[in-house]
Design a protein around this motif. Structure first.
Motif, PDB file in Angstrom:
ATOM      1  N   MET A 282      -0.104  11.159   6.765  1.00 22.75           N
ATOM      2  CA  MET A 282       0.728  11.243   5.560  1.00 22.75           C
ATOM      3  C   MET A 282       0.593   9.985   4.715  1.00 22.75           C
ATOM      4  N   ILE A 283       0.513   8.861   5.386  1.00 25.24           N
ATOM      5  CA  ILE A 283       0.338   7.603   4.654  1.00 25.24           C
ATOM      6  C   ILE A 283      -1.025   7.612   3.955  1.00 25.24           C
ATOM      7  N   ARG A 284      -2.037   8.121   4.641  1.00 24.50           N
ATOM      8  CA  ARG A 284      -3.369   8.171   4.011  1.00 24.50           C
ATOM      9  C   ARG A 284      -3.403   9.153   2.840  1.00 24.50           C
ATOM     10  N   ASN A 285      -2.515  10.134   2.865  1.00 22.47           N
ATOM     11  CA  ASN A 285      -2.481  11.097   1.773  1.00 22.47           C
ATOM     12  C   ASN A 285      -1.857  10.549   0.495  1.00 22.47           C
ATOM     13  N   MET A 286      -1.052   9.502   0.609  1.00 19.67           N
ATOM     14  CA  MET A 286      -0.399   8.943  -0.586  1.00 19.67           C
ATOM     15  C   MET A 286      -0.892   7.532  -0.905  1.00 19.67           C
ATOM     16  N   GLY A 287      -1.126   6.740   0.125  1.00 15.87           N
ATOM     17  CA  GLY A 287      -1.509   5.350  -0.092  1.00 15.87           C
ATOM     18  C   GLY A 287      -2.851   5.268  -0.804  1.00 15.87           C
ATOM     19  N   THR A 288      -2.991   4.230  -1.643  1.00 19.01           N
ATOM     20  CA  THR A 288      -4.220   4.091  -2.433  1.00 19.01           C
ATOM     21  C   THR A 288      -4.972   2.835  -2.044  1.00 19.01           C
ATOM     22  N   ILE A 289      -6.263   2.865  -2.310  1.00 13.78           N
ATOM     23  CA  ILE A 289      -7.101   1.711  -1.967  1.00 13.78           C
ATOM     24  C   ILE A 289      -6.701   0.496  -2.790  1.00 13.78           C
ATOM     25  N   GLY A 290      -6.413   0.719  -4.060  1.00  8.46           N
ATOM     26  CA  GLY A 290      -6.051  -0.409  -4.917  1.00  8.46           C
ATOM     27  C   GLY A 290      -4.705  -0.995  -4.550  1.00  8.46           C
ATOM     28  N   GLY A 291      -3.754  -0.112  -4.279  1.00  7.01           N
ATOM     29  CA  GLY A 291      -2.418  -0.585  -3.921  1.00  7.01           C
ATOM     30  C   GLY A 291      -2.439  -1.399  -2.647  1.00  7.01           C
ATOM     31  N   SER A 292      -3.175  -0.909  -1.668  1.00  8.12           N
ATOM     32  CA  SER A 292      -3.242  -1.613  -0.392  1.00  8.12           C
ATOM     33  C   SER A 292      -3.898  -2.975  -0.547  1.00  8.12           C
ATOM     34  N   LEU A 293      -5.001  -3.015  -1.306  1.00 11.17           N
ATOM     35  CA  LEU A 293      -5.713  -4.294  -1.466  1.00 11.17           C
ATOM     36  C   LEU A 293      -4.874  -5.298  -2.250  1.00 11.17           C
ATOM     37  N   ALA A 294      -4.191  -4.821  -3.268  1.00 13.33           N
ATOM     38  CA  ALA A 294      -3.381  -5.738  -4.084  1.00 13.33           C
ATOM     39  C   ALA A 294      -2.205  -6.284  -3.282  1.00 13.33           C
ATOM     40  N   HIS A 295      -1.714  -5.472  -2.331  1.00  9.84           N
ATOM     41  CA  HIS A 295      -0.589  -5.900  -1.498  1.00  9.84           C
ATOM     42  C   HIS A 295      -1.030  -6.977  -0.497  1.00  9.84           C
ATOM     43  N   ALA A 296      -2.263  -6.826   0.011  1.00 11.33           N
ATOM     44  CA  ALA A 296      -2.879  -7.851   0.877  1.00 11.33           C
ATOM     45  C   ALA A 296      -2.074  -8.178   2.120  1.00 11.33           C
ATOM     46  N   ASP A 297      -1.646  -7.148   2.820  1.00 10.58           N
ATOM     47  CA  ASP A 297      -0.998  -7.375   4.109  1.00 10.58           C
ATOM     48  C   ASP A 297      -2.043  -7.957   5.068  1.00 10.58           C
ATOM     49  N   PRO A 298      -1.697  -9.033   5.748  1.00 14.43           N
ATOM     50  CA  PRO A 298      -2.695  -9.675   6.620  1.00 14.43           C
ATOM     51  C   PRO A 298      -3.100  -8.818   7.819  1.00 14.43           C
TER      52      PRO A 298
ATOM     53  N   LEU B 275       3.240   0.308  -9.530  1.00 14.23           N
ATOM     54  CA  LEU B 275       3.360   1.351  -8.508  1.00 14.23           C
ATOM     55  C   LEU B 275       2.067   2.157  -8.475  1.00 14.23           C
ATOM     56  N   ALA B 276       1.394   2.109  -7.345  1.00 13.36           N
ATOM     57  CA  ALA B 276       0.193   2.942  -7.179  1.00 13.36           C
ATOM     58  C   ALA B 276       0.600   4.131  -6.310  1.00 13.36           C
ATOM     59  N   GLY B 277       0.271   4.111  -5.003  1.00  7.74           N
ATOM     60  CA  GLY B 277       0.739   5.186  -4.128  1.00  7.74           C
ATOM     61  C   GLY B 277       2.158   4.933  -3.633  1.00  7.74           C
ATOM     62  N   GLY B 278       2.546   3.684  -3.672  1.00 10.40           N
ATOM     63  CA  GLY B 278       3.916   3.329  -3.288  1.00 10.40           C
ATOM     64  C   GLY B 278       4.107   3.034  -1.818  1.00 10.40           C
ATOM     65  N   HIS B 279       3.045   3.123  -1.030  1.00 11.40           N
ATOM     66  CA  HIS B 279       3.274   3.014   0.408  1.00 11.40           C
ATOM     67  C   HIS B 279       3.341   1.592   0.929  1.00 11.40           C
TER      68      HIS B 279
END
Lengths: 156, 274, 781
Positions: free
Chosen positions: B105-121, B31-35
């Motif tokens: 709000m998403i930018r306030n919680m979401g993290t760069i690492g979490g987003s990259l690891a999730h790899a949404d196309p 769990l990083a930012g969780g978004h």
């Protein structure tokens, strides 16, 4: 169960929660602060927006355990006694609400915008409210309310 | 709306997180930012038995520059990346793209690492990573490795991140060259139907596409044309060699068109900033 | 006071987080319900195994559709019946078969909502999947899967109105006939507050209380009590507290509410349920979903000589409360619009399909009718080579022709359409805009201008009329005025506010009439224990019908006060007048009594006429003699990006006639929101099923609701033609924006695409669709 302490509207609240408890459910069900609403389950509508450590977040997409040790402000914490926050007053003045359900999230989101950008343009306001859905107003008077609040806050 | 039950583990350090990851293996999610993670858990599309929270690991969200490299901790929030003076000065494309993610709000919680690891196309960041020639630092129990963005994004929701590894940082080569991001957002989700990031170089540049294909990708034909001095006309090559699949967002022909149009727009913007 | 933009009395609680919505209410010992829903569009239910769920800690009960049926719960009835209608039994939970994805099959009651959800996932349902059909047109084809055993060929009903032979002759004899197929896609309402209910059965008193997200709590009580659950009304209280938007979707009697009520009695505890948004997409009644063939016939002068419309309407898997009225009397009767059309024929075939039920959604039938007329008129303008504004003007009903009897049953009481059109054209700068459009086209930019001159029949409705047409209820409204001894006033209204601001506008009516302060008036709504009776809020009826009932009660109170004042002032009743809160004797300065004094006198009863009952209150029921007919012209301006197909709505002008307006600020707000919803149908929203009946647009990630940055500021103005059928002269403003804006926006987009030779595209006008049409058009050149 995990014990957490969150300072909510200035008051430290300690509770045992299931780790899966979302911050919004902690606020609504544990603390009975029902001004923060739930309108969706995909982090789109923004009805659940609160401030966590000074930033607007969607409390339906934050676990209560993530907010442990943090400070949360909800809509109930915006007025100073009976004196409404300039945004609250402006929403009334400009008829920026109808059913009122999206309103708390909308105000918390707008407050975050004005903290960062005290004199936003109309386009900046509309862009900043991208994560808050309103089905009643067509946003027109919400935008006006934020403009009015920005003017009030500039004078203060 | 209520995630399934899980055991919660609050990592106190990267090595602690790696230990937890080793202990719980495939039953655990980080769990990083969780978004990216919490929405799928709320809908019960995911129900991990263990959650390893990186939120209290010290030193994971710093943004620094040294030796021509900007290093961004995996836990840096999108909003912080977008507003960071260092990123804006040394890797402006990344700041621009981070400002397009989701909503405030998403930018306030979401993290760069979490987003990259999730790899949404359809995520924005991968396009910037590819265009910047950025890398991710993957830490395992046995040490760390640095993987270039070109190797990191493998397929839809699939990355080169190995079992037992954590994405701990992002490294971006400093560049002051002109850049731009052009995006056609989905009106509902805000994700990119098409997103093209361009980082010009001394000659030519790097061009990357997100949203239109199963994974983010460099547009080799456009880059070749740019290197050959085609200028804005290089955008005509944006659909070359890319397989577009018809879905609810449009036909293959429409997607190919979007690739060309948004490449052209990003390219025009970048060239104008040169 | 009437006509003033008074700030809303209700805002304080909403702005400070003190609103009280259904999900905010918690009762001691309450259990939480979670529903097991069918993952199949059509499936036989062979067996339900709840043993694992029942064994989970915190789970108190699991019930199935069979349990409910065995427990005496009746099917949910339909509130509007046509001749020959095929009503299939609509059980709150599926008994033998599930007929759409999301239909409730079983319910789990548990100590927490999270546990209930966990346990719902543990209920094992043995389904036998059956073939499904999702489009109404497909459902009516020979050999289509049958949704219900008693509706052969999936025909729910057929309906027609107007002169078939006359229309046929008019079309055959016409100079020009414009023919078009028009789709009007399915919409999903998405009030931001999800539906919720909390039912509490009190065994000691044999009383049931239901808190529910309802637009019409008395209708809920009547139908659930008398027809579904068999509970006497006097022992059944329904409360609709603050409700977060409805748009029609909270009119209907929903399965979850029935289940919560019944289950509360079974388990002896309050039962609460709140929909997730995902559930809302699958269980709130949807709207629209028409496929229409239209033929509009013109003479050489560009006058419409006849109109024929055939519509296939998708009803979904079941009828919900109003469903049969929507594609018929709320649709076909509006097909004359603002136009003098000598002969019209409309026929409708309604089909059952394996989809979520379709019922009233903001506008309910009237946006569909307006779209048919206004879209077809624009196509005709292109065919005839006449400017769209001019073609409308040529066909308007002349002001001298009112009252005007249309060819589709309605009699318009009043109207004057050209001034609204002229005003809108002036506001948008029509002539100059057309010149700019031409100049832009020369540069490869595609600006479009779209008009929509709409009429709406609202203020539902004359009870005798709707009764003769199949309604199973009257559509009057109640309004009670209770003057307290201190002169303060409580209003009890059967209308329900879920955003409309009745607590303010209804107080304005009282303050205006009685000359008291706004703060001295309290408006109570939404509680069957407090309000005598009511039909609720929908169909833009609260002001015109509920406000009028209130007005009647105020007059009765004023008149009684006048008699007391005359008695005390020793004057003849006819010599006493009332103004600004004071009764006075005409021509005798100083001989006066304040309203408060009279109110006190009425309750002291020491000095009132001997034949008079003490007290000062009144209850009235207003039964309108006709609909009210708002009208106007809206103009949308768009720019289409031919490279991507993206549409930018750049300007929007609205001129409406709502008759007299009680609170302009609130009316403008209704208009803005209505326009956003209508524009959204034209450009973004659309409920899409795949061939297996899976809803592909089942979340806010995939169903595009309008966001703040999609929309420009609306510029609005009004003309004022008071309605003659109610004492306030008001019409309705809740739906007009939606009714007008869909056609205006679609027309603007198609106008922008005219240089490509594109005459029509079905909504939503997405970039992908527009781009593909441009490519096809270019390829054809």
């Amino acid at each position: 169960m995990t014990q957490i302490t969150i300072t909510v509207n200035g008051k430290a609240e300690t509770r045992d929660v299931e780790p899966r408890t979302l911050l919004v459910h902690f606020l609504r069900e544990e603390l009975r602060l029902t001004g923060t609403h739930v309108g969706c389950d995909t982090s789109q509508c923004g009805a659940c927006t609160v401030h966590l450590d000074g930033r607007a977040v969607k409390s339906c997409t934050v676990l209560a355990v993530q907010a442990d040790g943090g400070a949360v402000t909800t809509i109930e914490g915006m007025a100073r006694g009976e004196v409404m926050h300039p945004l609250q007053a402006a929403f009334k003045e400009e008829h920026g609400l109808q059913c009122g359900f999206c309103t708390p999230g909308m105000i918390m989101s707008a407050a975050d915008l004005l903290a960062r950008t005290p004199q936003p343009t109309e386009a900046e306001i509309r862009g900043a409210l991208e994560g808050n859905l309103c089905r009643c107003t067509g946003y027109q008077n919400i935008v006006r309310a934020v403009q009015t609040a920005a003017r009030t806050m500039a004078k203060a | 709306m209520y995630p399934a039950s899980f055991a919660y583990h609050r990592a106190t350090s990267v090595s602690h997180a790696l230990e937890l990851l080793a202990t719980y293996g495939d039953d655990a999610k980080v769990l990083a930012g969780g978004h990216s993670l919490l929405p799928v858990m709320k809908l019960r599309f995911a129900a991990p038995a263990h959650l390893i929270d990186l939120g209290r690991v010290p030193g994971m969200s710093g943004i620094t520059e040294s030796g021509g490299v900007v290093t961004i901790g995996a836990m840096a929030r999108h909003a912080d990346v977008a507003s960071s003076a260092v990123v804006r000065a040394k890797a402006p494309l990344l700041a621009e793209v981070a400002g397009h993610i989701g909503d405030p709000m998403i930018r306030n919680m979401g993290t760069i690492g979490g987003s990259l690891a999730h790899a949404d196309p359809a995520a924005d960041l991968p396009a910037a990573m590819l265009a910047l020639g950025a890398s991710v630092v993957l830490q395992g129990k046995g040490g760390s490795r640095t993987v270039g963005a070109d190797q990191f994004f493998v397929d839809t929701f699939q990355t080169a991140l190995g079992a037992g590894e954590l994405l701990v940082a992002v490294q971006v080569p400093v560049s002051s060259a002109a850049c731009a991001y052009a995006k056609h957002p989905d009106p509902a989700s805000g994700y990119a139907i098409a997103g093209v990031a361009i980082q010009l170089g001394a000659s030519g540049g790097r061009v990357a596409l997100t949203g239109l294909a199963p994974r983010p990708m460099r547009l080799a034909a456009v880059e070749a044309a740019l290197a050959a001095g085609a200028g804005a006309a290089a955008a005509d090559r944006a659909a070359d060699g890319v397989e577009f699949i018809e879905d609810a967002r449009g036909s293959a022909a429409y997607k190919a068109n979007l690739a060309r149009v948004f490449t052209q727009r990003a390219l025009t913007a970048a060239l104008a900033r040169k | 006071m009437i006509g003033a933009s008074v700030k809303r009395k209700e805002d304080g609680r909403f702005l400070t987080g003190r609103g009280k919505y259904t999900d905010d209410i918690t009762l001691p010992g309450q259990l939480h319900a979670a529903f097991v829903r069918s993952p199949y569009a059509h499936a036989k239910i062979r067996a339900v195994d709840a043993s694992a769920a029942r064994a989970m800690p915190g789970v108190r009960a699991v019930f199935t559709g069979a349990d409910l049926k065995a427990g005496g719960v009746n099917p949910i009835p339909v509130g509007w019946l046509h001749a020959g209608i095929n009503v299939a039994e609509h059980h709150a939970m599926a008994v033998d078969a599930a007929r759409y994805v999301g239909e409730a099959v079983a319910v789990v009651l548990a100590d927490s909502a999270a546990t209930a959800r966990d346990a719902a996932e543990a209920v094992a349902v043995d389904y036998e999947e059956l073939a499904a059909v999702v489009s109404a047109v497909d459902a009516l084809r020979a050999g289509a899967p049958q949704v219900h055993g008693n509706a052969a060929g999936n025909v729910a009903f057929t309906w027609q109105l107007g002169d078939a032979a006359g229309t046929d002759a008019a079309i055959k004899g016409a100079k020009t006939v414009v023919r078009q197929h028009l789709g009007n896609q399915r919409l999903i309402p998405n009030a931001i507050e999800p539906r919720a209910c909390l039912a509490s059965f009190d065994a000691a008193n044999d009383e049931l209380t239901l808190y529910v997200t309802s637009q019409n709590p008395h209708v809920h009580r009547l139908i659930m009590g008398a027809f579904v659950l068999g509970i006497p009304e006097q022992r059944f209280r329904v409360v609709a507290p603050d409700v977060g938007g409805g748009f029609g979707s909270k009119i209907f009697i929903y399965p979850e509410e029935v289940v919560a009520c019944w289950a509360s009695k079974q388990v002896g505890a309050p039962v609460k349920w709140t929909a997730t948004r995902s559930e809302a997409f699958l269980s709130d009644s949807h709207g629209r979903d028409h496929e229409t063939e239209v033929e509009m016939a013109f003479d050489a002068a560009g006058k419409i000589v006849g109109l024929r419309v055939h519509t296939v309407a998708n009803m979904g898997a079941h009828f919900t409360l109003f469903a049969p009225a929507v594609p018929t009397y709320l649709y076909g009767t509006l097909l004359s619009g603002q136009y003098d059309i000598p002969v019209i024929h409309v026929s409708v075939t309604a089909a059952y399909t394996n989809t979520v039920p379709v019922d009233a959604y903001r506008g309910a039938g009237r946006p569909e009718a307006t779209y048919v007329l206004e879209r077809t008129l624009d196509i005709a303008a292109g065919t005839l080579g006449v400017d769209p504004a001019e073609l409308r003007r040529r066909n308007f009903i002349a002001p001298t022709k009112f009252p005007y009897q249309t060819a589709v049953a309605l009699q318009y009481d009043s109207g004057n359409y050209a001034p609204a059109l002229d005003k809108a054209l002036g506001m948008v700068g029509y002539a100059q805009l057309r010149a700019e459009q031409a100049a832009a086209r020369a540069k490869g930019r595609y600006i479009g201008i779209g008009l929509s001159s709409y009429i709406e029949a609202c203020g539902l409705a004359p009870s005798h009329v709707v009764g003769s047409l199949g309604a199973q209820a009257g559509l009057y409204e109640s309004g009670a005025v209770r003057v307290h001894p201190t002169g303060k006033v409580t209003v009890l209204t059967g209308s329900h506010s879920h955003g409309q601001g009745h607590e303010t506008t209804f107080a304005q009516i009282v303050a205006h009439e009685l000359g008291c302060a706004l703060d001295d008036v309290e408006v109570v709504h939404g509680d069957t224990a407090k309000i005598p009776f009511g039909m609720g809020s929908y169909g833009s009826r609260s002001g015109a019908v509920g406000g009028s009932a209130l007005f009647m009660s105020i007059q009765k109170v004023k008149e009684k006060g006048r008699r007391i004042a005359a008695h005390q002032l020793e004057a003849a009743v006819e010599d006493v007048d009332f103004k600004d809160g004071t009764y006075f004797v005409k021509g005798a300065p100083g001989k006066q009594k304040g309203f408060g004094e009279i109110a006190l006198a009425a309750y002291l009863a020491h000095n009132i006429p001997g034949d008079m009952e003490p007290g000062l209150d009144s209850t009235s029921f207003f039964n309108p003699s006709n609909f009210v007919y708002p009208f106007g012209t809206h103009i949308a301006v768009v720019e289409v990006d031919p490279a991507t197909g993206h549409v930018a709505l750049t300007k929007y002008v609205a001129v409406d006639d709502f008759g007299n307006v009680i609170n302009p600020m609130i009316v403008d707000g209704q208009l803005h929101g209505g326009i956003a919803q209508g524009v959204a149908q034209a450009l973004w929203e659309g409920g899409v099923y795949d061939g297996n009946g899976q809803l592909l647009t089942g979340s806010m990630m995939t169903y595009a609701l309008p966001k703040a940055h999609f929309l420009p500021m609306v510029e609005s103005d009004r003309t004022v033609t008071p309605s003659p059928i109610n004492p306030l002269g008001v019409k309705g403003a809740g739906e007009a924006g939606t009714i007008a804006s869909t056609a205006a926006t679609a027309n603007a987009v198609l106008d922008a695409l005219a240089p490509f030779g594109i005459t029509h595209l079905d909504m939503p006008l997405t970039p992908a669709k527009i781009w593909a049409a441009i490519q096809t058009a270019r390829g054809g050149h």
